[in-house]
Design a protein around this motif. Sequence first.
Motif, mmCIF file in Angstrom:
data_model
loop_
_atom_site.group_PDB
_atom_site.id
_atom_site.type_symbol
_atom_site.label_atom_id
_atom_site.label_comp_id
_atom_site.label_asym_id
_atom_site.label_seq_id
_atom_site.Cartn_x
_atom_site.Cartn_y
_atom_site.Cartn_z
ATOM 1 N N ASP A 164 0.612 -1.249 0.015
ATOM 2 C CA ASP A 164 -0.001 -0.175 -0.099
ATOM 3 C C ASP A 164 0.829 1.298 -0.032
ATOM 4 O O ASP A 164 0.325 2.506 0.101
ATOM 5 N N SER A 165 2.224 1.060 -0.121
ATOM 6 C CA SER A 165 3.002 2.377 -0.108
ATOM 7 C C SER A 165 3.337 2.771 -1.581
ATOM 8 O O SER A 165 3.190 1.920 -2.434
ATOM 9 N N ASP A 184 6.668 4.090 -8.461
ATOM 10 C CA ASP A 184 5.288 4.359 -8.530
ATOM 11 C C ASP A 184 4.902 5.711 -9.313
ATOM 12 O O ASP A 184 4.023 5.875 -9.796
ATOM 13 N N ALA A 185 5.952 6.533 -8.920
ATOM 14 C CA ALA A 185 5.783 8.155 -9.543
ATOM 15 C C ALA A 185 6.717 8.656 -9.773
ATOM 16 O O ALA A 185 7.803 8.522 -9.257
ATOM 17 N N LEU A 200 13.098 17.657 -3.020
ATOM 18 C CA LEU A 200 12.669 16.389 -3.496
ATOM 19 C C LEU A 200 12.895 15.682 -2.239
ATOM 20 O O LEU A 200 12.244 14.501 -2.128
ATOM 21 N N ALA A 201 13.693 15.840 -1.331
ATOM 22 C CA ALA A 201 13.841 14.910 -0.182
ATOM 23 C C ALA A 201 12.570 15.244 0.681
ATOM 24 O O ALA A 201 11.950 14.515 1.566
ATOM 25 N N GLY A 202 12.057 16.665 0.654
ATOM 26 C CA GLY A 202 11.051 16.648 1.558
ATOM 27 C C GLY A 202 9.970 16.198 0.967
ATOM 28 O O GLY A 202 8.723 15.965 1.511
ATOM 29 N N LEU A 203 9.721 15.857 -0.340
ATOM 30 C CA LEU A 203 8.735 15.159 -0.908
ATOM 31 C C LEU A 203 8.938 13.397 -0.803
ATOM 32 O O LEU A 203 7.955 12.784 -1.412
ATOM 33 N N LEU A 246 1.036 12.569 -3.693
ATOM 34 C CA LEU A 246 0.890 13.362 -2.685
ATOM 35 C C LEU A 246 -0.137 13.261 -1.608
ATOM 36 O O LEU A 246 0.406 13.618 -0.247
ATOM 37 N N ASN A 247 -1.256 12.534 -1.872
ATOM 38 C CA ASN A 247 -2.119 12.381 -0.769
ATOM 39 C C ASN A 247 -1.712 11.270 0.322
ATOM 40 O O ASN A 247 -1.838 11.532 1.672
ATOM 41 N N LYS A 248 -0.846 10.428 -0.295
ATOM 42 C CA LYS A 248 -0.393 9.604 0.604
ATOM 43 C C LYS A 248 0.796 9.992 1.668
ATOM 44 O O LYS A 248 1.056 9.254 3.063
#
Length: 392
Positions: free
Chosen positions: A18-19, A50-51, A109-112, A341-343
């Motif tokens: 689910d990740s 996945d993204a 990018l690390a923050g994301l 982003l929601n996850k």
Amino acid sequence: MKSLIQQPDGSLYVRRDDSMKAVGIIAEYNPFHNGHKYQIEQARQATNADAVIVIMSGNWVQRGQPAILDKWDRAQMALENGADMVIELPVQCAVQPADIFASHAVNILAGLKCEWLSFGCEHPDINFNELANVDLKETKIVHDFTKSYAELIREALINATEEDVSAPNDVLALNYAIANRKNDYQMKLVPIKRSGANHHDRNLNNDGSMASASSIRLAILNNSKELFHYIPESTNIELFKNHVDWENFWPLLKYKIETSSIDELNHIYQMTEGLEYRLKKYVYEAQSFDEFLRLVKSKRYTYARLKRLFVYTLLNWRKNDDLCQEYIRVLGFNKNGREYLNKIKKQIEMPIITKINKDLSESELNFDVVSGRIYENINHIPQDAGKIPLIY
């Protein structure tokens, strides 16, 4: 449930089903072309991510130029050709020397929560992680004022490691690796061999479908139809009617310099070593931006360094301005990008911005909004007011 995923270096990691895992790309897409599409495809394939998250310079780019197409057009091209989300690198972070540009982009990018950092480079066989650990402070740097700072660092690195990192994208790659190591982010580096033309090539490569961004920009300015062989088929060719370059902004820059005193110019960010006098001297002689750039140029300063200074002057950045703000400004995403982003949004510490209001315009996003308004003077398309992310 759990699954076993192989990484680019051959190692394995366990992931919950689910990740979601993301690979980050730092880009300018000035403009987006087949080489960029290839990089996105290769990054996704190499990581099984996945993204694909792109951090993209907005309307002003790292080497001190107005982007030939605005940030919305370029974000649209990226989303149509493999990117799942496009984030704007704040202008005060984008128009900077390679080390500062890289540091801010890597931070975001690390923050994301990106697992990997992928980049195109001329020599992917270079061990950027190893070079990132070299302490150049222990290497004697000869202060030759006929050379740029970048040249001095390159020579110091050669003396310390015998590795010549001088190709444009290799230099950026090394700075990404340094930022990643310095902050202990531990994103896994995924270098991808640049395919086709070299970065600074000014002629379209008629032997294939890859050409440099420099040659494509020149083709756009010359209204050459040949450029469309090097642009993804999904691209709306009408977008290229909105192109701009430095010559469009020359009257504004000239006015700014002519109406500013020496003292006012001296307070501009990165105005050093009497450069304000050179600007004042040659602004009256030059009949075009290119002529002005050539007149101001000396052995000490690269063209990119001077063009960045011209951006700072045009946008009135001051030496005491706070140019360190970082935030996540979403320019666009598809369903996959929104899901990612929601996850992770509860794990993100940086502000996430999808729409600009008055308070943001006057605070965190002031630099972006002002630079966008200057850009609007030329392409006549709103850049920030009322804009929301592109959705695909």
